[in-house]
Enzyme design. Structure first.
Site, mmCIF file in Angstrom:
data_model
loop_
_atom_site.group_PDB
_atom_site.id
_atom_site.type_symbol
_atom_site.label_atom_id
_atom_site.label_comp_id
_atom_site.label_asym_id
_atom_site.label_seq_id
_atom_site.Cartn_x
_atom_site.Cartn_y
_atom_site.Cartn_z
ATOM 1 N N ASP A 26 -11.491 1.559 5.265
ATOM 2 C CA ASP A 26 -12.365 1.267 6.403
ATOM 3 C C ASP A 26 -13.759 0.917 5.905
ATOM 4 O OD1 ASP A 26 -13.758 1.197 8.774
ATOM 5 O OD2 ASP A 26 -13.817 3.386 9.006
ATOM 6 N N ASP A 30 -15.620 3.001 11.483
ATOM 7 C CA ASP A 30 -15.098 3.382 12.806
ATOM 8 C C ASP A 30 -13.801 4.191 12.704
ATOM 9 O OD1 ASP A 30 -13.278 1.488 12.033
ATOM 10 O OD2 ASP A 30 -13.466 0.235 13.814
ATOM 11 N N ASP A 34 -9.764 -1.897 7.853
ATOM 12 C CA ASP A 34 -10.048 -3.262 8.326
ATOM 13 C C ASP A 34 -9.969 -4.257 7.166
ATOM 14 O OD1 ASP A 34 -12.465 -2.655 6.991
ATOM 15 O OD2 ASP A 34 -13.323 -1.858 8.850
ATOM 16 N N ASP A 103 2.746 -11.051 8.186
ATOM 17 C CA ASP A 103 3.844 -10.512 8.988
ATOM 18 C C ASP A 103 4.078 -11.449 10.167
ATOM 19 O OD1 ASP A 103 5.658 -8.450 9.990
ATOM 20 O OD2 ASP A 103 4.426 -7.030 8.861
ATOM 21 N N ASP A 217 9.530 -9.737 10.946
ATOM 22 C CA ASP A 217 9.836 -8.496 11.648
ATOM 23 C C ASP A 217 11.143 -8.622 12.439
ATOM 24 O OD1 ASP A 217 8.530 -5.886 12.494
ATOM 25 O OD2 ASP A 217 8.896 -6.768 14.454
ATOM 26 N N GLU A 270 13.308 -8.811 7.897
ATOM 27 C CA GLU A 270 13.692 -7.426 8.166
ATOM 28 C C GLU A 270 14.894 -7.454 9.099
ATOM 29 O OE1 GLU A 270 11.829 -3.282 9.977
ATOM 30 O OE2 GLU A 270 11.607 -5.167 11.033
ATOM 31 N N HIS A 344 5.836 1.110 5.917
ATOM 32 C CA HIS A 344 5.040 1.743 6.978
ATOM 33 C C HIS A 344 5.906 2.418 8.043
ATOM 34 C CE1 HIS A 344 6.331 -2.054 8.520
ATOM 35 N NE2 HIS A 344 5.949 -1.717 9.739
ATOM 36 N N ASP A 345 7.222 2.218 7.989
ATOM 37 C CA ASP A 345 8.123 2.830 8.975
ATOM 38 C C ASP A 345 8.909 3.993 8.395
ATOM 39 O OD1 ASP A 345 7.484 0.883 10.875
ATOM 40 O OD2 ASP A 345 9.078 -0.455 10.174
HETATM 41 C C1 GLC Z 1 9.634 -3.408 12.739
HETATM 42 C C2 GLC Z 1 8.300 -2.919 12.242
HETATM 43 C C3 GLC Z 1 7.917 -1.710 13.010
HETATM 44 C C4 GLC Z 1 7.781 -2.092 14.461
HETATM 45 C C5 GLC Z 1 9.057 -2.771 14.971
HETATM 46 C C6 GLC Z 1 8.805 -3.482 16.253
HETATM 47 O O1 GLC Z 1 10.651 -2.517 12.519
HETATM 48 O O2 GLC Z 1 8.370 -2.693 10.865
HETATM 49 O O3 GLC Z 1 6.737 -1.117 12.550
HETATM 50 O O4 GLC Z 1 7.543 -0.960 15.230
HETATM 51 O O5 GLC Z 1 9.525 -3.749 14.090
HETATM 52 O O6 GLC Z 1 7.978 -4.591 16.033
#
Ligand code: GLC
Length: 600
Positions: A26, A30, A34, A103, A217, A270, A344-345
């Protein structure tokens, strides 16, 4: 194989680093990471040696799902900065020879996207941009209304992956719309050629700005079958089984390939679903069909998961191996694998597949060794290179993620789960928020991530696990990642060698060879990984034992060997380790990883 027959691609030789901008750094205080914050850390990425950055969504978004709900594909979210900041980032990366992958979230938009706003108003041109349907007669199905007109149930039995029905009722249009994810993420109707055209033009616009690829995605959900049939065997009522790899998905992606993709871009799709049939995988990756460079499947990510967020499943190393072995075998002739255990998931890999207590450092390095010496392109998720661990979540209000809070609140209100306390262990192990706690830069307050109040808790272990400490210690996880990354640059066999697993059924040791025979000779790696906290003996087959191999890399300091009890073991030095391979008898210490190399 003659050297010129190797199908070389820069994205096969690359190591990708994933940035979740909200949690990286950051710059303006805030409490939210970013783009200028990333720019401040460009030299860090350069020092680590990564080749590509995959940036999670930075587009305009009301943040129902942290940027995966996009309201404008061509604008930058205010919290993250401006388009000028983004351009500075792109230039800064390119100046350091690092590529940028963005992404692409086009299975759905935000409900605040202009297309949805117009579609809900019934504007002609946008009428058919989303999945609008009439409800069903509530008497005919098992439904107690929570929304919509009296007596009406949603159009089918599909459930959202984020909890609740996959349909929301819209008062303005007086119809239901499909949302496989949150109700603020309506699914786009890819059957409409105008939708496809909009997406392709937007992709071209970003390519013209100079990006090097897209991570796509949930791209295997974009085609839904005729009639949107229910499936009682699917925990999501059909939403998952019917939407994954749908009837027209390859047609849409081939069109995308023809219109906008290029072999020079890195594209990684993905792909949701429990076990993707390999013929689909090959079509996604076939340059003459869909043309993606690689895909992310979920097979290994589902091994320890129960059906719900609050359930766990026991798993065994042989199952994990079987997944990677199936994928290597399936794509070895045509296609290419991506290699990941974190994003991140997902919870942190060292807490999930390693030992985040006594052997945190060793097991973080062992897992890294695996990812960087299997065949495929390795992905590092921010903080993985420090051996960052799961967060000790203790109460529900520490979570931020819709995919944790929604399903859990619903289960509690329906009485399926008694309380958060009752399922705390499983939820804290499974939650996506484990990955989203801030990057740990230093031992300072808030781990040096922000001068403000962070949007999500900082792991208290940042006093020990942080970039500053890792960079100062030559034996750290961070330095080990650097070594792995440079091995990839130095040895072709790391990238292109054939993979041959040994002892596939063994539940403790993962061992394999990688072999590359070219007209210049044969290069080989022998990799041995002990996935346990005890010492183990490994007897290698004769053809694997080797007299003239050297240890390229190991996760125990060869000069001052430490045995399982913590004593220095004067017998184990580099020569002993080589002798062990010559004899075909390895003695691996807890979570020990070794990478040997020989050439003939
Ligand atoms: C993918 C992303 C995830 C998101 C989902 C819906 O799985 O990696 O973070 O919540 O798609 O977009």
């Amino acid at each position: 194989m003659p050297t010129e027959d190797i199908d070389r691609r820069w994205w096969k030789e690359a190591v990708v680093y994933q940035i979740y901008p909200r949690s990286f750094n950051d710059a303006d205080g805030d409490g939210i990471g970013d783009i200028p914050g990333i720019v401040e850390r460009l030299d860090y990425l350069d020092a680590l040696g990564v080749d590509v950055v995959w940036l999670c969504p930075v587009y305009d978004s009301p943040n129902a799902d942290n940027g995966y709900d996009i309201s404008d594909y061509r604008a930058i979210m205010d919290e993250f900065g401006t388009m000028a900041d983004w351009e500075t980032l792109l230039d800064g990366l390119h100046d350091r020879d690092i590529k940028l992958v963005m992404d692409l979230v086009v299975n759905h938009t935000s409900d605040e996207h202009e297309w949805f706003v117009k579609s809900r108003a019934g504007e002609d041109e946008y009428d058919d941009y989303y999945w609008w349907r009439e409800g069903r007669d509530a008497d005919a199905v098992d439904w107690s209304a929570t929304e919509g007109p009296e007596g009406e149930a949603p159009p089918n039995a599909w459930k959202s992956f984020f909890g609740g029905p996959a349909w929301a009722y819209d008062d303005e249009r007086e119809a239901w719309y499909l949302h496989l994810f949150d109700r603020k993420q309506p699914d786009l109707n890819w059957e409409n050629p105008d939708v496809r055209e909009e997406v392709f033009e937007m992709m071209e616009w970003w390519f013209e700005k100079g990006i090097d690829g897209f991570r796509m995605d949930v791209i295997n959900l974009i085609s839904k079958p005729e009639g949107l049939p229910n499936d009682p065997d699917d925990p999501f009522g059909g939403a998952m089984s019917q939407s994954t790899n749908g009837p027209r998905v390859h047609e849409y992606l081939s069109e995308m390939n023809e219109r906008v993709l290029d072999r020079e871009y890195l594209t990684v799709g993905e792909m949701l679903g429990p076990k993707m049939p390999m013929d689909h995988a090959r079509r996604y990756l076939d340059p003459d069909e869909d043309g993606l460079s690689m895909l992310f499947h979920f097979e290994h990510m589902l091994l320890d998961r129960g059906e719900d967020l609050w359930k766990r499943r026991d798993w065994d190393l042989s199952e994990l191996k079987a997944v990677f072995n199936r994928w290597d075998e399936g794509l070895k002739e045509d296609g290419w694998n991506s290699l990941y255990l974190n994003n991140h998931d997902q919870p942190r890999m060292v807490s999930r597949f390693g030992n985040d207590g006594a052997y945190r450092r060793e097991s973080a390095k062992l897992l890294a060794t695996l990812l960087h010496t299997l065949r495929g392109t390795p992905y590092i998720y921010q903080g993985e290179e420090l051996g960052m661990t799961n967060y000790p979540f203790d109460s529900l209000d520490e979570f931020r993620d819709v995919d944790t809070l929604n399903p859990l609140r619903e289960a509690v209100s329906e009485g399926e789960v008694e309380s958060f306390e009752a399922v705390k262990e499983a939820v804290r192990a499974n939650s996506r928020d484990n990955a989203r706690t801030p990057m740990q830069w230093s031992a300072e307050e808030h781990a040096g991530f922000t001068d403000g109040e962070p949007w999500i808790g900082v792991n208290p272990n940042h006093d020990e696990i942080n970039v500053e400490a890792e960079r100062a210690d030559p034996e750290s996880v961070w330095h080990y990642y650097r070594d792995l990354i440079s091995l990839r640059d130095e040895y072709d066999v790391v990238v292109y060698g054939d993979y041959e697993p040994l002892f596939p059924d063994d539940g403790t040791v993962w061992a394999y060879t990688r072999t590359l025979a070219t007209d210049a000779g044969t290069e080989r790696l022998v990799v041995a990984l002990n996935f346990s906290s005890s010492e183990v003996a490994v007897g290698l087959p004769d053809e694997v034992a080797s007299d003239d191999a050297t240890l390229l890399l190991g996760n125990y300091d060869a000069a001052s060997e430490v045995d399982a009890a913590g004593d220095t073991d004067p017998d184990l030095d580099v020569d002993t380790v080589a002798d062990e391979l010559a004899a075909g008898d390895l003695r691996l210490r807890p979570w020990e990883a070794r990478v040997y190399h020989d050439s003939t």
